[in-house]
Design a protein around this motif. Structure first.
Motif: not given
Length: 513
Positions: A121-142
């Protein structure tokens, strides 16, 4: 012989690793060597197990046979692997529109459900330079065994992604499409304003969406009805300008360079035809605060003000008269819901109007803050009072003098101040009405001993007994209340410092006594 598959998945994806096993019934203890072939093509493998990283061509099937000395078994039946492209799980969120602080449930579904899947489970984090989003693992989401994940206390708009994995070595699916939990709360890290300020618009209308907040770079994004995610193509600074078309219907929000999401708004575009002028409902884009007033109206592109309009709340007719507006003077949570209007038999699309609940005039989310402020202030006040009491008890002189009880038989018609000639304090007037009265004492200079020092400030406690006794109807008498006040010069310990001065306070008549 027979060929078995380990794990025994019915659906295998290109890139997964599986094992095919050759078993000869009734001859398990014998020393066999094995031959393998794939679709009539021999494979140089002699063990009973053959480990395969599956590709699309593996769908043609595998068979085996056993060899012992000069004995050969027949070829086994062919086991065919159903191989598919890399799957993409589908993520759903509930609710998609939330009240700040609510719990949100994420569900991740694989195309062909089977045992053995783990979920990430991930949270989407916007990346304006790439015009996309990166993904950060949620707590206990592994690598959770459950395909659902609950987020507690969600307050702002946020995007989420899931993926699944199984096998050894673990095979991972692609990431799901981001799904968003939208908050219309105007207290988000940033806000999105719409001009003109309404949910529904006509095709060919010019609409501006402006991002506001303490960030320098913005991106306006849209999630359309068909689930597609897109960016605004015409950004001027922090403003997205669109020429409305049916394809612009969707949910809009802002993303900042630091990864913050703004509040989200719904935009609905109604096709306009000159021969069939369908009305639109004019309703606020953002939630309206509980207790506030709001006015909804119905509009045609060719005529902005309409009368004889029907208004509906959750498909229930609530107003049908000559007025062209639906006015709600004090909104409550029960007023939340879907609204639409009808004019000359033609109905507008329906739009959701959200009511933001407050607690005692403040947001419910802020009440813990005020509770902490009150608690800190209360504790501080108690500490100050305890320190003052301690200082008072440690003082060389008394903080308060003895109280002299007096009984007044009747009330006079005037109030006088009688002061002893040796007195060095001036007493203010005493107001009746309570049994215990603390009266302020103002020190004056005492130069009898050639000293310019001030006397201590002291307070007299005067007890007044109940005046509501039965009195004879004759001229009222005057009675005096004497208060013993011990005075002394600060920092001195002479006998004169303990002298008592009596102040005569005459009580007069008061209305109602």
């Amino acid at each position: 012989p027979t060929v078995t598959l380990q794990p025994s998945w019915t659906q295998i994806y290109s890139g997964e690793t599986v094992t095919v096993r050759c078993e000869i019934q009734g001859r398990e203890g014998a020393q066999w060597t094995y031959e393998w072939r794939q679709s009539q093509k021999n494979i140089p493998e002699t063990s009973s197990e053959y480990r395969i990283t599956v590709t699309e061509s593996d769908g043609e099937g595998y068979s085996c046979r056993g060899r012992r000395d000069y004995l050969l078994t027949e070829w086994s039946d062919i086991i065919r692997l159903t191989v598919s492209y890399e799957p993409r799980p589908v993520l759903t969120v509930s609710p998609s529109w939330l009240s700040p602080g609510a719990s949100v449930t994420l569900n991740c579904e694989v195309e062909h459900p089977s045992a053995g899947w783990s979920f990430y489970w991930y949270k989407a984090v916007p990346d304006l330079s790439e015009k996309s989003s990166s993904y950060e693992l949620l707590p206990d989401g592994n690598r959770t065994a459950n395909n659902s994940y609950i987020i507690h206390g969600q307050t702002h708009t946020a995007g989420y992604v899931c993926r699944a994995g199984r096998g050894d070595p673990e095979y991972h699916t692609d990431h799901s499409q981001p799904k968003f939990v939208w908050s219309a709360d105007v207290h988000s890290a940033a806000s999105l304003t719409v001009s003109p300020d309404r949910v529904q618009h006509f095709t060919f209308d010019s609409v501006s969406l402006t991002c506001e907040g303490n960030f320098t770079e913005w991106r306006v994004r849209k999630f359309s009805e068909d689930g597609r995610l897109s960016d605004c193509r015409r950004m001027t600074g922090s403003t997205c300008d669109i020429k409305a078309s049916k394809s612009h219907t969707g949910v809009y929000w802002c993303e900042s360079e630091s990864g913050e999401f703004s509040s989200a708004v719904n935009i609905t575009v109604q096709n306009y035809y000159y021969y069939d002028d369908v009305p639109i409902l004019v309703s606020p884009v953002h939630p309206v605060t509980e207790g506030a007033s709001v006015s909804l109206s119905c509009s045609l592109r060719t005529q902005k003000i309409l009368s004889n309009v029907f208004f509906y709340h959750n498909d229930k007719l609530i107003q049908n008269d000559t007025r062209g507006e639906l006015k709600i003077s004090a909104l409550s949570k029960s007023d939340e819901g879907f609204y639409k209007c009808q004019y000359s038999g033609r109905e507008s699309a329906q739009s959701w109007m959200s009511v933001k609940v407050t607690v005692s005039g403040a947001d419910s989310s802020s009440s813990p803050v005020w509770l902490m402020v009150g608690l800190v202030c209360g504790v501080s006040l108690i500490i100050i009072l305890l320190l003052l009491l301690y200082r008072c008890r440690q003082s060389k002189y008394s903080c308060f003098t003895r109280s002299i009880q007096s009984e007044s038989h009747s009330l006079g018609s005037s109030t006088n101040h009688g002061v002893n000639q040796n007195e060095t304090h001036v007493y203010d007037s005493v107001h009746p009405g309570t049994n215990h009265i603390y009266d302020s004492v103002t020190p004056v200079e005492d130069n009898r001993n050639g000293s310019d020092e001030h006397q201590d400030v002291t307070y007299a406690l005067i007890e007044l007994k109940n005046f509501e006794k039965k009195r004879k109807h004759h001229k009222p008498e005057q009675s005096a209340v004497y208060s013993e006040v011990k005075t002394g010069a600060a920092g001195k310990s002479s006998p004169a410092a303990d002298a008592a001065v009596y102040s005569e306070v005459t009580l007069g008549s008061f209305p109602g006594q």
